[in-house]
Design a protein around this motif. Structure first.
Motif, PDB file in Angstrom:
ATOM      1  N   ASP A 231      39.707  45.837 -53.557  1.00 51.75           N
ATOM      2  CA  ASP A 231      38.689  46.698 -52.942  1.00 51.75           C
ATOM      3  C   ASP A 231      39.082  46.970 -51.489  1.00 51.75           C
ATOM      4  O   ASP A 231      40.216  46.705 -51.085  1.00 51.75           O
ATOM      5  CB  ASP A 231      37.295  46.074 -53.046  1.00 51.75           C
ATOM      6  CG  ASP A 231      37.231  44.668 -52.457  1.00 51.75           C
ATOM      7  OD1 ASP A 231      38.055  44.374 -51.551  1.00 51.75           O
ATOM      8  OD2 ASP A 231      36.380  43.866 -52.875  1.00 51.75           O
ATOM      9  N   GLU A 232      38.140  47.471 -50.713  1.00 54.40           N
ATOM     10  CA  GLU A 232      38.430  47.838 -49.331  1.00 54.40           C
ATOM     11  C   GLU A 232      38.873  46.635 -48.481  1.00 54.40           C
ATOM     12  O   GLU A 232      39.615  46.784 -47.493  1.00 54.40           O
ATOM     13  CB  GLU A 232      37.193  48.470 -48.667  1.00 54.40           C
ATOM     14  CG  GLU A 232      36.645  49.684 -49.392  1.00 54.40           C
ATOM     15  CD  GLU A 232      35.793  49.300 -50.593  1.00 54.40           C
ATOM     16  OE1 GLU A 232      35.332  48.140 -50.657  1.00 54.40           O
ATOM     17  OE2 GLU A 232      35.610  50.146 -51.485  1.00 54.40           O
ATOM     18  N   SER A 233      38.416  45.438 -48.869  1.00 56.06           N
ATOM     19  CA  SER A 233      38.743  44.238 -48.082  1.00 56.06           C
ATOM     20  C   SER A 233      40.141  43.707 -48.362  1.00 56.06           C
ATOM     21  O   SER A 233      40.645  42.857 -47.626  1.00 56.06           O
ATOM     22  CB  SER A 233      37.714  43.134 -48.361  1.00 56.06           C
ATOM     23  OG  SER A 233      37.772  42.717 -49.714  1.00 56.06           O
ATOM     24  N   GLU A 293      48.053  53.322 -52.345  1.00 57.34           N
ATOM     25  CA  GLU A 293      46.627  53.471 -52.065  1.00 57.34           C
ATOM     26  C   GLU A 293      45.736  53.282 -53.290  1.00 57.34           C
ATOM     27  O   GLU A 293      44.520  53.324 -53.178  1.00 57.34           O
ATOM     28  CB  GLU A 293      46.364  54.874 -51.479  1.00 57.34           C
ATOM     29  CG  GLU A 293      47.077  55.128 -50.167  1.00 57.34           C
ATOM     30  CD  GLU A 293      46.827  56.530 -49.644  1.00 57.34           C
ATOM     31  OE1 GLU A 293      46.230  57.331 -50.401  1.00 57.34           O
ATOM     32  OE2 GLU A 293      47.213  56.806 -48.492  1.00 57.34           O
TER      33      GLU A 293
END
Length: 304
Positions: A231-233, A293
């Motif tokens: 995820d983003e983290s 990405e």
């Protein structure tokens, strides 16, 4: 002529370096991975049917324990604990004799999440004591000679395919003249008695030789781990310091598409990740994305 050869060699070296840099990127820290193995109880093919330590254990039990110790002390592999292995066998309704087949060993290894399963056999074990009288009359003496023979065969199984990927074997013979060391039923009753005997000496040489032979073959086994979270983290993978990963190590990430299950698939590289923190007492790692990405849960991380 010598100058041309030197230029050619330099060109090859620079090309090799450039290829390495293009694959990993300059400064990437390439990990050294310990393969995770499950060691199953060895089969006793010696024909002696002697007990090892106490009733219920034979030569196969004892020799597999000794091999486990030698492989662990090498520091080159991560070994699944015997209690964990026995629990899985119990849950699957299997006994020691069931995992002598490579296909079954691969099935158990897959449940345990290991890279390879190791099965083995005690092919020879003999301990003979002979007496010979020399001289005559008051000068007559009895010479006692002990002879020990130990033979072990090891096979490593790829848990993904069930194929034998490595084989190692060794056989040693030892002799000693003088005061007898005791017959085999005596030397197997305690670890200290066995260690001090020539049978123990032969076993140590056999195990040392086999471990040195099997480790390079195990290290050729392809290694991979799963992306457990993305995820983003950042990214979490199902491998950590227990298999040798450390902060700064860089792994390539691939997406696997099954074409015909379970053996035919296609892998596409989708990025690279760098280990930043060890998690779960070495069982997992937190990573940051350094390339790509679209890394997702279920993708596979590999050394290259």
């Amino acid at each position: 002529m010598k100058r041309n050869v030197a230029v050619f060699v330099l060109t090859v070296l620079l090309t090799t370096f450039a290829f390495s840099v293009s694959l990993w990127g300059q400064g990437d820290q390439i990990p050294t991975i310990k393969r995770t193995v499950a060691i199953f109880t060895f089969e006793d093919k010696s024909g002696h049917q002697v007990h090892w330590g106490h009733p219920g254990q034979n030569l196969g039990n004892g020799m597999s324990d000794i091999f486990t110790t030698y492989l662990y002390e090498s520091g080159k592999c991560r070994i699944i604990e015997r209690q964990q292995l026995d629990q899985v066998l119990k849950e699957q309704g299997m006994g020691a004799s069931d995992i002598l087949d490579p296909t079954t060993a691969a099935k158990i290894g897959k449940i345990l999440g290991v890279d390879a399963g190791i099965i083995g056999a005690v092919t020879e074990f003999a301990y003979v004591q002979t007496e010979k009288e020399l001289g005559w009359g008051p000068a007559k003496v009895t010479i006692i000679e002990d002879e020990a023979i130990v033979g072990i065969n090891i096979r490593a199984i790829d848990i993904n395919t069930g194929e034998i990927i490595a084989v190692a074997e060794s056989r040693k013979k030892k002799k000693k003249k003088g005061i007898g060391l005791g017959y085999e039923d005596k030397i197997l009753k305690s670890k200290s008695a066995f260690d001090e005997s020539i049978a123990g000496e032969a076993t140590r040489e056999v195990m040392s030789e086999i471990v040195k032979e099997i480790i390079p073959q195990l290290n050729k086994l392809p290694w991979k781990t799963e992306i457990a979270k993305a995820d983003e983290s950042g990214v979490i993978i199902r491998a950590g310091s227990k298999v040798g990963l450390k902060a700064g190590d860089v792994l390539a990430v691939y997406r696997v598409e099954m074409l015909v299950e379970p053996d035919i698939f296609e892998e596409t590289k989708v990025g690279k990740i760098k280990v930043v923190k060890d998690l779960g007492e070495g069982k997992a790692s937190r990573c940051e994305v350094v390339e790509g990405e679209n890394i997702q849960k279920g993708d596979i991380a590999k050394v290259k």
